[in-house]
Design an enzyme around this catalytic site. Structure first.
Site, mmCIF file in Angstrom:
data_model
loop_
_atom_site.group_PDB
_atom_site.id
_atom_site.type_symbol
_atom_site.label_atom_id
_atom_site.label_comp_id
_atom_site.label_asym_id
_atom_site.label_seq_id
_atom_site.Cartn_x
_atom_site.Cartn_y
_atom_site.Cartn_z
ATOM 1 N N ASP A 132 30.016 58.870 30.001
ATOM 2 C CA ASP A 132 30.778 57.824 29.327
ATOM 3 C C ASP A 132 30.948 58.100 27.833
ATOM 4 O OD1 ASP A 132 30.557 56.763 31.813
ATOM 5 O OD2 ASP A 132 29.105 55.222 31.271
ATOM 6 N N GLY A 166 33.755 37.472 50.733
ATOM 7 C CA GLY A 166 32.455 37.019 50.243
ATOM 8 C C GLY A 166 31.587 36.616 51.404
ATOM 9 N N CYS A 194 39.866 38.038 53.812
ATOM 10 C CA CYS A 194 38.647 37.615 54.513
ATOM 11 C C CYS A 194 38.192 36.227 54.041
ATOM 12 C CB CYS A 194 37.560 38.670 54.375
ATOM 13 S SG CYS A 194 36.258 38.471 55.593
ATOM 14 N N TYR A 195 37.049 36.118 53.372
ATOM 15 C CA TYR A 195 36.650 34.790 52.884
ATOM 16 C C TYR A 195 37.744 34.201 52.005
ATOM 17 C CZ TYR A 195 34.098 31.022 50.614
ATOM 18 O OH TYR A 195 33.713 29.793 50.151
ATOM 19 N N HIS A 202 40.153 43.791 56.127
ATOM 20 C CA HIS A 202 39.890 44.346 54.783
ATOM 21 C C HIS A 202 40.818 45.531 54.486
ATOM 22 C CE1 HIS A 202 36.298 42.072 53.634
ATOM 23 N NE2 HIS A 202 36.115 41.982 54.939
ATOM 24 N N GLY A 205 24.897 62.768 26.044
ATOM 25 C CA GLY A 205 24.830 63.799 27.065
ATOM 26 C C GLY A 205 25.453 63.302 28.359
ATOM 27 N N GLY A 206 25.672 61.998 28.439
ATOM 28 C CA GLY A 206 26.243 61.418 29.649
ATOM 29 C C GLY A 206 27.765 61.431 29.644
ATOM 30 N N GLU A 235 41.178 47.024 51.781
ATOM 31 C CA GLU A 235 40.655 47.889 50.721
ATOM 32 C C GLU A 235 39.790 49.034 51.219
ATOM 33 O OE1 GLU A 235 39.800 44.845 51.418
ATOM 34 O OE2 GLU A 235 37.686 44.423 51.064
ATOM 35 N N LYS A 240 33.535 53.576 36.689
ATOM 36 C CA LYS A 240 32.938 54.898 36.482
ATOM 37 C C LYS A 240 33.834 56.049 36.965
ATOM 38 C CE LYS A 240 28.929 56.538 35.138
ATOM 39 N NZ LYS A 240 28.134 56.080 34.005
#
Ligand code: XMP
Length: 512
Positions: free
Chosen positions: A228, A56, A83-84, A170, A225-226, A172, A367
């Site tokens: 999801d 953070g 980290c933080y 980090h 149409g998307g 990640e 997503k």
């Protein structure tokens, strides 16, 4: 859903935090991001196998430095600080964190100085990515220093009896190439996870759960149409077959070829259960004369619900509404953890008379995970890799009145922009690329022998991780030139092309 192992990532606000949750899932354990100040009892209610304290931007010494509920350190739950997350852990446990004289940012070589399960398999050291100002100066009782870098004498620490570990780097980010090993060590060697999270197990369990919930009732799903809504519909279809009815409202504000594409994916399989509503005229009528962006959205939203309601009422015995809500929608709407866990409430915007119960099978997913699930369910790439597109469609890309003529211009320009982005191989790199038509503006041009007085088209292309922030994309001059040439050549009424070089903030991605 079957009880899964879960790892809770406490969010202190670094840009990489969603990535931490994702990496944990990639390692085979379900993971969710929660606010840093979630009280211990709420954390316990999630029954986590482990807790991760994220990075953070704050300093532990700033007046309102975010802290965790200190109870977590005594709760007998394995913890990893990053980290933080490391600094606040050390600070809260009585160690000392100091301001560094020099900010450490970028690549560093991490030398492992004391063997520990966190670095199992790492012999001497590894490349890591650092990004911090403050650093740990002294460690609390019971902790050991596990690793160092040139600029950080204390780059990783651990309390083996308590299963509490922390790293200054980090793990990640891809700049820490062996970061996944660190996560796996933490999950499997330290936190005793078994790893029960895969895309296939998710699909199987959701299918079963939806089938059990729905029973012999009918279920309706709106297709936009998307990505999801398409993935949600396909998953539900897998679970309940003919009890699913999909409604696709063509409001006439779609992109070129979009309605046909949705039809081709769903109509054949769903047969009569695919309800296509050609409502273009109805929407255009309602939009006549409206130029205010908020008013446009309101009218479109309202009309959409009216059409949807009319169609849904024709279907017998509908009890459920399936929606493609994804994790970022939940976070963005500020619903928080309580609402996320309790998913049976009615839909914002739908009238009270429509008392559906919600089924939102993708609610916990990011997503890109939704895309993977869609792939597993056999949806075509063209649909899965489609750019995000606003619900009110092209209407918010026409500055001024939405009418057939303006829609035609912006739709053609949009197609050219998207085609050229695809042609340039940038489809997956660019978050969104589209055209905007400011009909409030006209300028003088010259074409052939004649003077023109016509509209400009604005080209907008951005890169983004999550649409919360975005950067304008550095498209090549050649690409911009091709787009400009094609738009002015192929579209009447346009004599100028502009490129929007504004990021978000201060602008938004869309123009309205
Ligand atoms: P802005 O313009 O706020 O957009 O930076 C952020 C992202 O959201 C999309 N967007 C919408 N999506 N309904 C939607 O479903 C809407 O009304 C809407 N408005 C914007 C936009 O395309 C971008 O991806």
């Amino acid at each position: 859903m079957k009880e899964h192992e879960v790892v809770v990532v406490m969010d202190f606000g670094a840009q990489y935090n969603q990535l931490i949750a994702r990496r944990i899932r990639e390692a085979g354990v379900f993971s969710i991001l929660v606010p840093y100040n979630m009280p211990l009892e709420e954390i316990r209610a999630l029954n986590p196998k482990a807790i991760i304290l994220s990075g953070g931007p704050a300093s532990v010494y700033s007046p309102n430095a975010p802290r965790v509920d200190s109870g977590i350190f005594k709760a007998n739950i394995p913890i990893l600080g990053i980290c933080y997350g490391m600094q606040i852990m050390i600070h809260q446990l009585g160690g000392r964190v100091d301001r560094a004289t020099k900010r450490e940012y970028g690549h560093a070589y991490l030398e492992v100085t004391t063997p520990s399960p966190l670095f199992a398999g790492v012999k001497k050291g590894m490349e890591v990515w650092m990004s911090h100002g403050d650093h740990v100066q002294t460690i609390p009782a019971g902790f050991k220093i596990l690793a160092r870098t040139e600029n950080s004498a204390i780059a990783a620490v651990g309390h083996e009896e308590k299963n509490i570990f922390a790293v200054q780097f980090h793990p990640e980010v891809t700049h820490t190439p062996r970061g996944m090993e660190i996560f796996r060590n933490f999950l499997y060697e330290i936190a005793g996870c078994r790893g029960d999270w895969t895309d296939a197990s998710f699909v199987e369990e959701k299918t079963q759960e939806i089938a059990e919930t729905v029973g012999d009732k009918a279920l309706v799903c709106g297709l936009s149409g998307g990505v999801d809504s398409a993935v949600a519909a396909r998953l539900v279809q897998r679970a309940v077959g003919k009890k699913l009815y999909c409604i696709f409202v063509n409001h006439g504000l779609l992109r070129e070829g979009e309605a046909e594409e949705v039809k081709s994916v769903f109509q054949e399989e769903l047969g009569e259960n695919f309800i296509y509503v050609a409502a273009q005229d109805r929407f255009l009528q309602k939009l006549k004369g409206i130029t205010d962006p908020e008013e446009k959205r309101r009218v479109i939203g309202h009309e959409f619900i009216a059409v949807f309601e009319e169609e849904a009422q024709k279907i017998p015995d509908v009890k459920y509404l399936a929606q493609g809500t994804v994790y970022s929608d939940v976070i963005e709407s500020g619903l928080g953890i309580a609402a996320r866990i309790k998913s049976h409430h009615n839909v914002g915007g739908l009238p009270e008379t429509m008392k559906f119960e919600l089924i939102e099978p993708l609610r916990e997913l990011f997503k890109d995970e939704v895309k993977r699930i869609g792939k597993l369910l056999g949806l075509p790439d063209a649909l899965l890799w489609r750019q995000p597109f606003p619900g009110p469609g092209l209407a918010v890309r026409i500055i001024g009145e939405v009418n057939e003529k303006n829609l035609k211009i912006v739709r053609l320009a949009d197609k050219i922009v998207r085609d050229e982005i695809k042609e340039g191989g940038l489809e997956k790199e660019i978050w969104q690329a589209f055209a905007v038509l400011p009909t409030t503006l006209r300028s003088v041009g010259v074409m052939g022998d004649g003077r023109t007085y016509a509209y400009p088209v604005v080209v907008r292309a951005v890169t983004s991780e999550d649409a919360m922030t975005a950067s304008w994309a550095y498209l090549s001059q050649e690409l911009l030139q091709r787009i400009s040439r094609r738009i002015t050549n192929e579209i009447d009424d346009v004599n100028r092309v502009l490129y929007d070089i504004t990021s978000k903030p201060p602008a938004t991605i869309e123009w309205e």
